[in-house]
Design an enzyme around this catalytic site. Structure first.
Site, PDB file in Angstrom:
ATOM      1  N   SER A   2       0.847  -1.194   0.000  1.00  0.00           N
ATOM      2  CA  SER A   2       0.000   0.000   0.000  1.00  0.00           C
ATOM      3  C   SER A   2       0.880   1.240   0.000  1.00  0.00           C
ATOM      4  O   SER A   2       1.989   1.240   0.557  1.00  0.00           O
ATOM      5  CB  SER A   2      -0.838  -0.030   1.280  1.00  0.00           C
ATOM      6  OG  SER A   2      -1.452   1.203   1.511  1.00  0.00           O
ATOM      7  N   TYR A  10      -2.134  -0.756  11.056  1.00  0.00           N
ATOM      8  CA  TYR A  10      -2.379  -1.427   9.773  1.00  0.00           C
ATOM      9  C   TYR A  10      -1.215  -1.152   8.815  1.00  0.00           C
ATOM     10  O   TYR A  10      -0.639  -2.063   8.211  1.00  0.00           O
ATOM     11  CB  TYR A  10      -3.704  -0.954   9.147  1.00  0.00           C
ATOM     12  CG  TYR A  10      -3.791  -1.286   7.678  1.00  0.00           C
ATOM     13  CD1 TYR A  10      -4.031  -2.587   7.254  1.00  0.00           C
ATOM     14  CD2 TYR A  10      -3.575  -0.303   6.701  1.00  0.00           C
ATOM     15  CE1 TYR A  10      -4.066  -2.903   5.897  1.00  0.00           C
ATOM     16  CE2 TYR A  10      -3.608  -0.605   5.348  1.00  0.00           C
ATOM     17  CZ  TYR A  10      -3.855  -1.911   4.953  1.00  0.00           C
ATOM     18  OH  TYR A  10      -3.872  -2.218   3.615  1.00  0.00           O
ATOM     19  N   LYS A  53       1.956  -3.584   6.950  1.00  0.00           N
ATOM     20  CA  LYS A  53       2.345  -3.655   5.529  1.00  0.00           C
ATOM     21  C   LYS A  53       3.851  -3.424   5.388  1.00  0.00           C
ATOM     22  O   LYS A  53       4.527  -4.107   4.621  1.00  0.00           O
ATOM     23  CB  LYS A  53       1.564  -2.607   4.716  1.00  0.00           C
ATOM     24  CG  LYS A  53       0.092  -2.918   4.567  1.00  0.00           C
ATOM     25  CD  LYS A  53      -0.149  -4.094   3.619  1.00  0.00           C
ATOM     26  CE  LYS A  53      -1.552  -4.627   3.715  1.00  0.00           C
ATOM     27  NZ  LYS A  53      -1.800  -5.839   2.944  1.00  0.00           N
TER      28      LYS A  53
HETATM   29  P1  NAD Z   1     -10.966  -7.074   1.477  1.00  0.00           P
HETATM   30  O1  NAD Z   1     -11.184  -7.031   2.942  1.00  0.00           O
HETATM   31  O2  NAD Z   1     -12.142  -6.878   0.588  1.00  0.00           O
HETATM   32  O3  NAD Z   1     -10.241  -8.437   1.069  1.00  0.00           O
HETATM   33  C1  NAD Z   1      -9.375  -9.122   1.934  1.00  0.00           C
HETATM   34  C2  NAD Z   1      -9.866 -10.563   1.999  1.00  0.00           C
HETATM   35  O4  NAD Z   1      -8.995 -11.313   2.837  1.00  0.00           O
HETATM   36  C3  NAD Z   1     -11.272 -10.680   2.589  1.00  0.00           C
HETATM   37  O5  NAD Z   1     -12.075 -11.449   1.713  1.00  0.00           O
HETATM   38  C4  NAD Z   1     -11.070 -11.411   3.921  1.00  0.00           C
HETATM   39  O6  NAD Z   1     -12.161 -12.234   4.256  1.00  0.00           O
HETATM   40  C5  NAD Z   1      -9.791 -12.181   3.648  1.00  0.00           C
HETATM   41  N1  NAD Z   1      -8.984 -12.495   4.835  1.00  0.00           N
HETATM   42  C6  NAD Z   1      -8.604 -11.662   5.834  1.00  0.00           C
HETATM   43  N2  NAD Z   1      -7.850 -12.310   6.721  1.00  0.00           N
HETATM   44  C7  NAD Z   1      -7.726 -13.586   6.272  1.00  0.00           C
HETATM   45  C8  NAD Z   1      -7.064 -14.738   6.760  1.00  0.00           C
HETATM   46  N3  NAD Z   1      -6.386 -14.719   7.916  1.00  0.00           N
HETATM   47  N4  NAD Z   1      -7.137 -15.884   6.046  1.00  0.00           N
HETATM   48  C9  NAD Z   1      -7.853 -15.926   4.883  1.00  0.00           C
HETATM   49  N5  NAD Z   1      -8.500 -14.869   4.381  1.00  0.00           N
HETATM   50  C10 NAD Z   1      -8.438 -13.718   5.074  1.00  0.00           C
HETATM   51  O7  NAD Z   1      -9.841  -6.003   1.142  1.00  0.00           O
HETATM   52  P2  NAD Z   1      -9.333  -5.458  -0.260  1.00  0.00           P
HETATM   53  O8  NAD Z   1      -9.679  -4.025  -0.336  1.00  0.00           O
HETATM   54  O9  NAD Z   1      -9.710  -6.370  -1.330  1.00  0.00           O
HETATM   55  O10 NAD Z   1      -7.771  -5.530   0.000  1.00  0.00           O
HETATM   56  C11 NAD Z   1      -6.991  -6.608  -0.487  1.00  0.00           C
HETATM   57  C12 NAD Z   1      -5.550  -6.399  -0.072  1.00  0.00           C
HETATM   58  O11 NAD Z   1      -5.095  -5.156  -0.591  1.00  0.00           O
HETATM   59  C13 NAD Z   1      -5.343  -6.327   1.428  1.00  0.00           C
HETATM   60  O12 NAD Z   1      -4.101  -6.943   1.716  1.00  0.00           O
HETATM   61  C14 NAD Z   1      -5.252  -4.844   1.704  1.00  0.00           C
HETATM   62  O13 NAD Z   1      -4.503  -4.572   2.854  1.00  0.00           O
HETATM   63  C15 NAD Z   1      -4.551  -4.358   0.452  1.00  0.00           C
HETATM   64  N6  NAD Z   1      -4.787  -2.945   0.137  1.00  0.00           N
HETATM   65  C16 NAD Z   1      -6.083  -2.496   0.030  1.00  0.00           C
HETATM   66  C17 NAD Z   1      -6.301  -1.160  -0.268  1.00  0.00           C
HETATM   67  C18 NAD Z   1      -7.706  -0.625  -0.335  1.00  0.00           C
HETATM   68  O14 NAD Z   1      -7.879   0.581  -0.184  1.00  0.00           O
HETATM   69  N7  NAD Z   1      -8.721  -1.443  -0.572  1.00  0.00           N
HETATM   70  C19 NAD Z   1      -5.215  -0.305  -0.487  1.00  0.00           C
HETATM   71  C20 NAD Z   1      -3.929  -0.803  -0.407  1.00  0.00           C
HETATM   72  C21 NAD Z   1      -3.719  -2.145  -0.085  1.00  0.00           C
HETATM   73  C1  WQD Z   2      -9.575   9.336   1.308  1.00  0.00           C
HETATM   74  C2  WQD Z   2      -9.812  10.791   1.683  1.00  0.00           C
HETATM   75  C3  WQD Z   2     -10.263  11.150   4.023  1.00  0.00           C
HETATM   76  C4  WQD Z   2     -14.102   9.158   4.213  1.00  0.00           C
HETATM   77  C5  WQD Z   2      -6.891   4.399   3.314  1.00  0.00           C
HETATM   78  C6  WQD Z   2      -5.798   3.724   4.082  1.00  0.00           C
HETATM   79  C7  WQD Z   2      -4.725   3.237   3.137  1.00  0.00           C
HETATM   80  C8  WQD Z   2      -5.322   2.394   2.022  1.00  0.00           C
HETATM   81  C9  WQD Z   2      -6.501   3.046   1.364  1.00  0.00           C
HETATM   82  C10 WQD Z   2      -5.204   0.073   2.473  1.00  0.00           C
HETATM   83  C11 WQD Z   2      -9.145  11.162   3.007  1.00  0.00           C
HETATM   84  C12 WQD Z   2     -11.439  11.535   3.167  1.00  0.00           C
HETATM   85  C13 WQD Z   2     -12.908   9.668   3.758  1.00  0.00           C
HETATM   86  C14 WQD Z   2     -15.119  10.053   4.600  1.00  0.00           C
HETATM   87  C15 WQD Z   2     -13.703  11.883   4.039  1.00  0.00           C
HETATM   88  N1  WQD Z   2      -5.831   1.153   2.495  1.00  0.00           N
HETATM   89  N2  WQD Z   2     -12.716  11.009   3.674  1.00  0.00           N
HETATM   90  N3  WQD Z   2     -14.881  11.391   4.486  1.00  0.00           N
HETATM   91  O1  WQD Z   2      -7.202   7.416   3.976  1.00  0.00           O
HETATM   92  O2  WQD Z   2      -6.283   7.740   1.647  1.00  0.00           O
HETATM   93  O3  WQD Z   2      -6.345   5.504   2.612  1.00  0.00           O
HETATM   94  O4  WQD Z   2      -7.441   3.464   2.369  1.00  0.00           O
HETATM   95  O5  WQD Z   2      -4.043  -0.098   2.323  1.00  0.00           O
HETATM   96  O6  WQD Z   2      -3.818   2.536   3.902  1.00  0.00           O
HETATM   97  O7  WQD Z   2      -5.244   4.646   4.998  1.00  0.00           O
HETATM   98  O8  WQD Z   2      -8.459   6.547   1.950  1.00  0.00           O
HETATM   99  O9  WQD Z   2     -10.795   6.494   1.261  1.00  0.00           O
HETATM  100  O10 WQD Z   2     -10.253   6.445   3.722  1.00  0.00           O
HETATM  101  O11 WQD Z   2      -9.873   8.530   2.437  1.00  0.00           O
HETATM  102  O12 WQD Z   2     -13.540  13.117   3.972  1.00  0.00           O
HETATM  103  O13 WQD Z   2     -16.215   9.668   5.045  1.00  0.00           O
HETATM  104  O14 WQD Z   2     -11.224  10.969   1.913  1.00  0.00           O
HETATM  105  O15 WQD Z   2     -10.104  12.049   5.080  1.00  0.00           O
HETATM  106  O16 WQD Z   2      -8.699  12.460   2.874  1.00  0.00           O
HETATM  107  P1  WQD Z   2      -7.020   6.909   2.616  1.00  0.00           P
HETATM  108  P2  WQD Z   2      -9.915   6.937   2.367  1.00  0.00           P
END
Ligand code: NAD
Ligand code: WQD
Length: 350
Positions: free
Chosen positions: A127, A152, A156
Protein backbone atom coordinates in the site's frame (compact mmCIF):
# COMPACT_ATOMS: atom_id res chain seq x y z
CA UNK A 1 -1.39 -30.71 -20.18
CA UNK A 2 -2.69 -29.56 -16.78
CA UNK A 3 -2.30 -25.83 -16.17
CA UNK A 4 -0.37 -24.61 -13.13
CA UNK A 5 -2.53 -22.97 -10.49
CA UNK A 6 -2.25 -19.52 -8.94
CA UNK A 7 -3.32 -19.46 -5.31
CA UNK A 8 -5.20 -16.26 -4.45
CA UNK A 9 -5.45 -15.66 -0.70
CA UNK A 10 -8.23 -13.22 0.17
CA UNK A 11 -9.67 -13.82 -3.29
CA UNK A 12 -13.31 -13.40 -2.18
CA UNK A 13 -12.61 -9.77 -1.21
CA UNK A 14 -12.80 -6.56 -3.21
CA UNK A 15 -9.47 -6.52 -5.06
CA UNK A 16 -8.98 -10.30 -4.89
CA UNK A 17 -12.27 -11.09 -6.67
CA UNK A 18 -11.49 -8.65 -9.50
CA UNK A 19 -8.00 -10.12 -9.81
CA UNK A 20 -9.39 -13.66 -9.88
CA UNK A 21 -11.70 -12.60 -12.72
CA UNK A 22 -8.82 -11.05 -14.68
CA UNK A 23 -6.62 -14.13 -14.23
CA UNK A 24 -9.40 -16.55 -15.22
CA UNK A 25 -10.21 -14.42 -18.28
CA UNK A 26 -6.50 -14.59 -19.18
CA UNK A 27 -6.74 -18.39 -19.20
CA UNK A 28 -5.14 -19.03 -15.82
CA UNK A 29 -6.20 -21.67 -13.32
CA UNK A 30 -6.91 -20.14 -9.89
CA UNK A 31 -7.61 -21.41 -6.40
CA UNK A 32 -9.16 -18.98 -3.92
CA UNK A 33 -8.47 -19.29 -0.19
CA UNK A 34 -10.46 -16.95 2.04
CA UNK A 35 -11.78 -17.13 5.61
CA UNK A 36 -14.71 -14.86 4.65
CA UNK A 37 -13.97 -12.57 7.63
CA UNK A 38 -14.60 -9.53 5.40
CA UNK A 39 -16.36 -11.05 2.39
CA UNK A 40 -18.94 -13.65 1.52
CA UNK A 41 -19.29 -16.78 -0.59
CA UNK A 42 -21.63 -14.93 -2.93
CA UNK A 43 -18.67 -13.13 -4.55
CA UNK A 44 -17.37 -16.54 -5.70
CA UNK A 45 -20.82 -17.48 -7.04
CA UNK A 46 -20.87 -14.24 -9.01
CA UNK A 47 -17.36 -14.94 -10.35
CA UNK A 48 -18.64 -18.29 -11.58
CA UNK A 49 -21.58 -16.60 -13.30
CA UNK A 50 -19.26 -14.08 -14.96
CA UNK A 51 -16.70 -16.62 -16.15
CA UNK A 52 -19.01 -19.58 -16.81
CA UNK A 53 -16.49 -21.78 -15.00
CA UNK A 54 -16.30 -23.44 -11.62
CA UNK A 55 -14.02 -21.42 -9.35
CA UNK A 56 -12.02 -23.57 -6.95
CA UNK A 57 -12.67 -22.14 -3.47
CA UNK A 58 -11.50 -23.16 -0.01
CA UNK A 59 -12.92 -21.47 3.07
CA UNK A 60 -9.95 -21.28 5.41
CA UNK A 61 -7.40 -19.14 7.15
CA UNK A 62 -3.81 -18.33 6.20
CA UNK A 63 -2.94 -18.64 9.88
CA UNK A 64 -3.71 -22.38 9.64
CA UNK A 65 -0.31 -23.88 8.76
CA UNK A 66 -1.62 -27.42 8.32
CA UNK A 67 -4.29 -26.25 5.90
CA UNK A 68 -1.70 -24.33 3.86
CA UNK A 69 0.62 -27.36 3.71
CA UNK A 70 -2.30 -29.53 2.59
CA UNK A 71 -3.26 -27.03 -0.11
CA UNK A 72 0.29 -26.91 -1.50
CA UNK A 73 0.53 -30.68 -1.51
CA UNK A 74 -2.84 -31.21 -3.24
CA UNK A 75 -2.70 -28.53 -5.94
CA UNK A 76 -0.03 -27.84 -8.55
CA UNK A 77 0.57 -24.26 -7.46
CA UNK A 78 3.36 -22.19 -9.02
CA UNK A 79 2.53 -18.69 -7.75
CA UNK A 80 0.61 -16.96 -4.97
CA UNK A 81 -1.15 -13.61 -4.97
CA UNK A 82 -1.51 -12.69 -1.31
CA UNK A 83 -4.42 -10.36 -0.52
CA UNK A 84 -5.58 -11.93 2.77
CA UNK A 85 -5.35 -9.18 5.34
CA UNK A 86 -7.36 -7.09 7.75
CA UNK A 87 -7.48 -3.55 6.34
CA UNK A 88 -9.34 -1.14 8.60
CA UNK A 89 -7.07 1.66 9.78
CA UNK A 90 -9.48 2.53 12.60
CA UNK A 91 -9.80 -1.03 13.92
CA UNK A 92 -6.05 -1.52 13.73
CA UNK A 93 -5.62 1.30 16.24
CA UNK A 94 -8.12 -0.36 18.61
CA UNK A 95 -6.96 -3.99 18.10
CA UNK A 96 -3.31 -3.90 17.01
CA UNK A 97 -2.62 -7.50 18.07
CA UNK A 98 -5.30 -8.80 15.71
CA UNK A 99 -3.63 -6.91 12.89
CA UNK A 100 -0.11 -8.12 13.61
CA UNK A 101 -1.37 -11.71 14.11
CA UNK A 102 -3.51 -11.79 11.00
CA UNK A 103 -1.38 -9.81 8.57
CA UNK A 104 2.21 -10.42 9.68
CA UNK A 105 1.91 -13.91 11.19
CA UNK A 106 -0.43 -14.97 8.35
CA UNK A 107 2.18 -13.96 5.79
CA UNK A 108 4.92 -15.72 7.74
CA UNK A 109 2.87 -18.95 7.69
CA UNK A 110 2.19 -18.61 4.00
CA UNK A 111 5.90 -18.15 3.20
CA UNK A 112 6.82 -21.19 5.32
CA UNK A 113 4.38 -23.41 3.45
CA UNK A 114 5.48 -21.97 0.10
CA UNK A 115 9.13 -22.69 0.86
CA UNK A 116 8.33 -26.26 1.94
CA UNK A 117 6.44 -26.77 -1.32
CA UNK A 118 9.19 -25.03 -3.35
CA UNK A 119 6.82 -22.37 -4.62
CA UNK A 120 8.77 -19.12 -4.77
CA UNK A 121 6.65 -16.70 -6.85
CA UNK A 122 4.71 -14.27 -4.68
CA UNK A 123 2.75 -11.08 -5.37
CA UNK A 124 2.04 -9.12 -2.21
CA UNK A 125 -0.67 -6.47 -1.73
CA UNK A 126 1.20 -3.55 -0.27
CA UNK A 127 0.00 0.00 0.00
CA UNK A 128 1.06 3.60 -0.51
CA UNK A 129 0.67 3.79 3.26
CA UNK A 130 4.28 2.47 3.54
CA UNK A 131 5.51 5.88 2.31
CA UNK A 132 4.08 7.55 5.43
CA UNK A 133 3.75 11.30 4.94
CA UNK A 134 5.76 11.67 1.72
CA UNK A 135 8.37 14.39 1.40
CA UNK A 136 7.35 14.96 -2.23
CA UNK A 137 4.65 14.07 -4.74
CA UNK A 138 4.33 12.36 -7.12
CA UNK A 139 5.78 9.43 -5.21
CA UNK A 140 8.42 7.32 -6.90
CA UNK A 141 9.41 3.93 -5.50
CA UNK A 142 12.95 5.22 -4.84
CA UNK A 143 11.62 7.75 -2.34
CA UNK A 144 12.04 4.95 0.20
CA UNK A 145 9.55 3.95 2.84
CA UNK A 146 8.53 6.33 5.59
CA UNK A 147 6.68 6.02 8.88
CA UNK A 148 3.14 4.65 8.42
CA UNK A 149 0.71 6.48 10.69
CA UNK A 150 -1.18 3.45 12.12
CA UNK A 151 -0.75 -0.25 13.02
CA UNK A 152 -2.38 -1.43 9.77
CA UNK A 153 0.21 0.51 7.78
CA UNK A 154 3.00 -0.79 9.98
CA UNK A 155 1.94 -4.39 9.26
CA UNK A 156 2.34 -3.65 5.53
CA UNK A 157 5.81 -2.18 6.07
CA UNK A 158 6.86 -5.08 8.32
CA UNK A 159 5.71 -7.60 5.72
CA UNK A 160 7.63 -5.77 2.98
CA UNK A 161 10.75 -6.01 5.15
CA UNK A 162 10.11 -9.66 6.03
CA UNK A 163 9.73 -10.52 2.34
CA UNK A 164 12.86 -8.59 1.41
CA UNK A 165 14.87 -10.47 4.04
CA UNK A 166 13.46 -13.74 2.73
CA UNK A 167 14.47 -12.98 -0.87
CA UNK A 168 17.96 -11.99 0.31
CA UNK A 169 18.31 -15.31 2.12
CA UNK A 170 17.37 -17.46 -0.89
CA UNK A 171 17.68 -16.39 -4.55
CA UNK A 172 14.89 -18.71 -5.64
CA UNK A 173 12.31 -16.25 -4.32
CA UNK A 174 10.73 -13.86 -6.80
CA UNK A 175 8.53 -11.36 -5.01
CA UNK A 176 6.50 -8.38 -6.22
CA UNK A 177 5.54 -5.70 -3.72
CA UNK A 178 2.64 -3.86 -5.33
CA UNK A 179 1.98 -0.54 -3.64
CA UNK A 180 -1.61 0.38 -4.38
CA UNK A 181 -2.85 3.93 -4.12
CA UNK A 182 -6.64 4.30 -3.58
CA UNK A 183 -8.56 1.47 -5.30
CA UNK A 184 -12.19 2.23 -6.22
CA UNK A 185 -14.63 1.26 -9.00
CA UNK A 186 -16.05 -2.16 -9.76
CA UNK A 187 -16.33 -4.58 -12.64
CA UNK A 188 -18.45 -3.11 -15.45
CA UNK A 189 -21.03 -5.91 -15.11
CA UNK A 190 -22.08 -4.52 -11.72
CA UNK A 191 -21.92 -8.07 -10.34
CA UNK A 192 -18.81 -7.78 -8.16
CA UNK A 193 -17.63 -4.80 -6.16
CA UNK A 194 -16.59 -3.45 -2.77
CA UNK A 195 -18.85 -4.67 0.04
CA UNK A 196 -17.60 -3.33 3.36
CA UNK A 197 -19.09 -4.87 6.49
CA UNK A 198 -20.47 -2.27 8.91
CA UNK A 199 -20.02 1.43 8.39
CA UNK A 200 -17.47 2.09 5.65
CA UNK A 201 -14.48 4.33 6.32
CA UNK A 202 -13.13 4.79 2.78
CA UNK A 203 -14.38 7.74 0.77
CA UNK A 204 -16.01 6.01 -2.21
CA UNK A 205 -18.15 3.51 -0.28
CA UNK A 206 -19.24 6.42 1.96
CA UNK A 207 -20.16 8.50 -1.11
CA UNK A 208 -22.14 5.68 -2.77
CA UNK A 209 -23.90 4.82 0.50
CA UNK A 210 -24.96 8.45 0.94
CA UNK A 211 -26.22 8.42 -2.65
CA UNK A 212 -28.24 5.22 -2.07
CA UNK A 213 -29.64 6.54 1.23
CA UNK A 214 -27.86 4.19 3.65
CA UNK A 215 -25.91 7.11 5.19
CA UNK A 216 -27.68 10.49 5.64
CA UNK A 217 -24.74 12.73 4.73
CA UNK A 218 -21.03 12.62 3.99
CA UNK A 219 -18.55 13.88 6.55
CA UNK A 220 -15.59 15.64 4.96
CA UNK A 221 -12.60 15.38 7.28
CA UNK A 222 -10.65 18.64 7.26
CA UNK A 223 -10.97 21.82 5.22
CA UNK A 224 -7.65 23.45 6.05
CA UNK A 225 -5.06 21.20 4.38
CA UNK A 226 -2.43 22.90 2.21
CA UNK A 227 -4.06 21.58 -0.98
CA UNK A 228 -5.96 22.97 -3.95
CA UNK A 229 -9.18 23.50 -1.92
CA UNK A 230 -8.23 22.62 1.67
CA UNK A 231 -9.36 18.94 1.44
CA UNK A 232 -7.08 15.91 1.09
CA UNK A 233 -5.86 14.80 -2.33
CA UNK A 234 -5.55 11.11 -3.30
CA UNK A 235 -4.73 9.03 -6.37
CA UNK A 236 -7.86 6.93 -7.04
CA UNK A 237 -7.35 3.91 -9.27
CA UNK A 238 -9.91 1.63 -10.92
CA UNK A 239 -9.87 -1.85 -9.36
CA UNK A 240 -9.90 -3.51 -12.81
CA UNK A 241 -6.72 -1.61 -13.76
CA UNK A 242 -5.25 -2.77 -10.47
CA UNK A 243 -6.21 -6.37 -11.26
CA UNK A 244 -4.46 -6.05 -14.61
CA UNK A 245 -1.32 -4.93 -12.74
CA UNK A 246 -1.38 -8.26 -10.84
CA UNK A 247 -1.60 -10.24 -14.06
CA UNK A 248 1.40 -8.36 -15.46
CA UNK A 249 3.37 -8.66 -12.21
CA UNK A 250 2.75 -12.43 -12.18
CA UNK A 251 4.06 -12.70 -15.73
CA UNK A 252 7.18 -10.68 -14.79
CA UNK A 253 7.84 -12.72 -11.63
CA UNK A 254 8.15 -15.95 -13.51
CA UNK A 255 11.14 -14.51 -15.44
CA UNK A 256 12.98 -12.79 -12.57
CA UNK A 257 14.18 -13.20 -9.00
CA UNK A 258 14.56 -11.08 -5.89
CA UNK A 259 12.19 -8.31 -4.82
CA UNK A 260 10.56 -5.87 -7.21
CA UNK A 261 8.55 -2.88 -6.03
CA UNK A 262 5.94 -1.26 -8.23
CA UNK A 263 3.54 1.61 -7.53
CA UNK A 264 0.08 1.07 -8.98
CA UNK A 265 -1.68 4.41 -9.33
CA UNK A 266 -2.83 6.77 -12.06
CA UNK A 267 -0.51 9.69 -11.32
CA UNK A 268 -3.50 12.03 -10.96
CA UNK A 269 -4.74 13.37 -7.64
CA UNK A 270 -8.28 14.52 -6.75
CA UNK A 271 -9.38 16.34 -3.61
CA UNK A 272 -12.36 15.18 -1.52
CA UNK A 273 -14.43 18.12 -2.79
CA UNK A 274 -13.47 17.35 -6.39
CA UNK A 275 -14.59 13.75 -5.81
CA UNK A 276 -17.96 14.93 -4.51
CA UNK A 277 -18.43 17.32 -7.45
CA UNK A 278 -17.42 14.68 -9.99
CA UNK A 279 -19.71 12.10 -8.38
CA UNK A 280 -22.63 14.57 -8.54
CA UNK A 281 -21.90 15.44 -12.18
CA UNK A 282 -21.64 11.80 -13.27
CA UNK A 283 -24.66 10.43 -11.36
CA UNK A 284 -26.91 13.51 -11.19
CA UNK A 285 -27.33 12.90 -7.44
CA UNK A 286 -26.69 15.68 -4.93
CA UNK A 287 -24.45 14.62 -2.05
CA UNK A 288 -25.22 16.37 1.24
CA UNK A 289 -22.04 16.86 3.24
CA UNK A 290 -20.61 18.70 6.19
CA UNK A 291 -17.09 19.49 7.26
CA UNK A 292 -15.59 17.95 10.40
CA UNK A 293 -12.12 18.26 11.95
CA UNK A 294 -9.20 16.47 10.32
CA UNK A 295 -9.19 12.66 10.73
CA UNK A 296 -6.22 11.41 12.79
CA UNK A 297 -3.46 9.94 10.64
CA UNK A 298 -4.59 11.46 7.32
CA UNK A 299 -1.87 13.01 5.18
CA UNK A 300 -2.59 16.10 3.04
CA UNK A 301 -1.86 14.67 -0.36
CA UNK A 302 -0.39 11.74 -2.17
CA UNK A 303 -0.33 10.52 -5.74
CA UNK A 304 1.84 8.08 -7.61
CA UNK A 305 4.51 8.16 -10.21
CA UNK A 306 3.77 4.75 -11.73
CA UNK A 307 6.22 5.06 -14.62
CA UNK A 308 8.35 2.16 -13.29
CA UNK A 309 5.39 -0.23 -13.72
CA UNK A 310 4.95 1.26 -17.20
CA UNK A 311 8.55 0.60 -18.20
CA UNK A 312 9.00 -2.77 -16.51
CA UNK A 313 5.54 -4.35 -16.70
CA UNK A 314 4.03 -2.58 -19.69
CA UNK A 315 1.22 -1.54 -17.33
CA UNK A 316 -0.65 1.76 -17.09
CA UNK A 317 -4.02 2.63 -15.61
CA UNK A 318 -6.49 3.08 -18.47
CA UNK A 319 -9.77 3.99 -16.77
CA UNK A 320 -10.44 7.62 -15.86
CA UNK A 321 -12.31 9.03 -12.87
CA UNK A 322 -15.65 9.17 -14.69
CA UNK A 323 -15.37 5.46 -15.44
CA UNK A 324 -14.45 4.73 -11.81
CA UNK A 325 -17.52 6.60 -10.57
CA UNK A 326 -19.89 5.09 -13.17
CA UNK A 327 -18.75 1.57 -12.23
CA UNK A 328 -18.80 2.20 -8.45
CA UNK A 329 -22.30 3.58 -8.72
CA UNK A 330 -23.55 0.74 -10.97
CA UNK A 331 -22.33 -1.78 -8.40
CA UNK A 332 -23.89 0.10 -5.45
CA UNK A 333 -27.20 0.92 -7.13
CA UNK A 334 -27.70 -2.63 -8.42
CA UNK A 335 -26.67 -4.12 -5.07
CA UNK A 336 -27.92 -1.66 -2.43
CA UNK A 337 -27.01 -4.07 0.38
CA UNK A 338 -23.90 -5.40 -1.34
CA UNK A 339 -23.75 -9.17 -1.80
CA UNK A 340 -26.59 -9.54 0.67
CA UNK A 341 -28.94 -7.94 -1.87
CA UNK A 342 -31.32 -10.39 -3.48
CA UNK A 343 -32.29 -11.69 -5.91
CA UNK A 344 -28.96 -12.04 -7.71
CA UNK A 345 -29.09 -9.49 -10.53
CA UNK A 346 -28.68 -10.74 -14.08
CA UNK A 347 -26.92 -8.01 -16.01
CA UNK A 348 -26.14 -8.01 -19.68
CA UNK A 349 -22.40 -8.44 -19.93
CA UNK A 350 -20.25 -8.21 -23.04
P1 NAD B 1 -10.97 -7.07 1.48
O1 NAD B 1 -11.18 -7.03 2.94
O2 NAD B 1 -12.14 -6.88 0.59
O3 NAD B 1 -10.24 -8.44 1.07
C1 NAD B 1 -9.38 -9.12 1.93
C2 NAD B 1 -9.87 -10.56 2.00
O4 NAD B 1 -8.99 -11.31 2.84
C3 NAD B 1 -11.27 -10.68 2.59
O5 NAD B 1 -12.08 -11.45 1.71
C4 NAD B 1 -11.07 -11.41 3.92
O6 NAD B 1 -12.16 -12.23 4.26
C5 NAD B 1 -9.79 -12.18 3.65
N1 NAD B 1 -8.98 -12.49 4.83
C6 NAD B 1 -8.60 -11.66 5.83
N2 NAD B 1 -7.85 -12.31 6.72
C7 NAD B 1 -7.73 -13.59 6.27
C8 NAD B 1 -7.06 -14.74 6.76
N3 NAD B 1 -6.39 -14.72 7.92
N4 NAD B 1 -7.14 -15.88 6.05
C9 NAD B 1 -7.85 -15.93 4.88
N5 NAD B 1 -8.50 -14.87 4.38
C10 NAD B 1 -8.44 -13.72 5.07
O7 NAD B 1 -9.84 -6.00 1.14
P2 NAD B 1 -9.33 -5.46 -0.26
O8 NAD B 1 -9.68 -4.02 -0.34
O9 NAD B 1 -9.71 -6.37 -1.33
O10 NAD B 1 -7.77 -5.53 0.00
C11 NAD B 1 -6.99 -6.61 -0.49
C12 NAD B 1 -5.55 -6.40 -0.07
O11 NAD B 1 -5.09 -5.16 -0.59
C13 NAD B 1 -5.34 -6.33 1.43
O12 NAD B 1 -4.10 -6.94 1.72
C14 NAD B 1 -5.25 -4.84 1.70
O13 NAD B 1 -4.50 -4.57 2.85
C15 NAD B 1 -4.55 -4.36 0.45
N6 NAD B 1 -4.79 -2.94 0.14
C16 NAD B 1 -6.08 -2.50 0.03
C17 NAD B 1 -6.30 -1.16 -0.27
C18 NAD B 1 -7.71 -0.63 -0.33
O14 NAD B 1 -7.88 0.58 -0.18
N7 NAD B 1 -8.72 -1.44 -0.57
C19 NAD B 1 -5.22 -0.30 -0.49
C20 NAD B 1 -3.93 -0.80 -0.41
C21 NAD B 1 -3.72 -2.15 -0.09
C1 WQD C 1 -9.58 9.34 1.31
C2 WQD C 1 -9.81 10.79 1.68
C3 WQD C 1 -10.26 11.15 4.02
C4 WQD C 1 -14.10 9.16 4.21
C5 WQD C 1 -6.89 4.40 3.31
C6 WQD C 1 -5.80 3.72 4.08
C7 WQD C 1 -4.73 3.24 3.14
C8 WQD C 1 -5.32 2.39 2.02
C9 WQD C 1 -6.50 3.05 1.36
C10 WQD C 1 -5.20 0.07 2.47
C11 WQD C 1 -9.14 11.16 3.01
C12 WQD C 1 -11.44 11.53 3.17
C13 WQD C 1 -12.91 9.67 3.76
C14 WQD C 1 -15.12 10.05 4.60
C15 WQD C 1 -13.70 11.88 4.04
N1 WQD C 1 -5.83 1.15 2.50
N2 WQD C 1 -12.72 11.01 3.67
N3 WQD C 1 -14.88 11.39 4.49
O1 WQD C 1 -7.20 7.42 3.98
O2 WQD C 1 -6.28 7.74 1.65
O3 WQD C 1 -6.34 5.50 2.61
O4 WQD C 1 -7.44 3.46 2.37
O5 WQD C 1 -4.04 -0.10 2.32
O6 WQD C 1 -3.82 2.54 3.90
O7 WQD C 1 -5.24 4.65 5.00
O8 WQD C 1 -8.46 6.55 1.95
O9 WQD C 1 -10.80 6.49 1.26
O10 WQD C 1 -10.25 6.45 3.72
O11 WQD C 1 -9.87 8.53 2.44
O12 WQD C 1 -13.54 13.12 3.97
O13 WQD C 1 -16.21 9.67 5.05
O14 WQD C 1 -11.22 10.97 1.91
O15 WQD C 1 -10.10 12.05 5.08
O16 WQD C 1 -8.70 12.46 2.87
P1 WQD C 1 -7.02 6.91 2.62
P2 WQD C 1 -9.92 6.94 2.37
Amino acid sequence: MLRKTTLITGGAGFIGSHTALTLINAGQQVLVLDNLSNSCRESITRLEQLTHTRVEFIEGDVRNQKLLDDIFSHFDIDAVVHFASLKSVEQSVRNPLDYYANNVAGTLNLCRSMARAKVFNLVFSSSATVYGDPARTPILEDLGTGKPTNPYGRTKLMIEELLTDLATSDPRWSIALLRYFNPIGAHESGMIGEDPTGKPSNLLPCLTQVAIGRIPELTVYGSDYPTVDGTCVRDYIHVVDLADGHLKALQALRDSSGVNVWNLGTGVGYSVLQMIRNFEAVTGITIPFQFAPRRAGDIAQCWADASKAGRELGWAAERDLERMIVDSWRWQSHNPLGYRSSPVPQFAHK
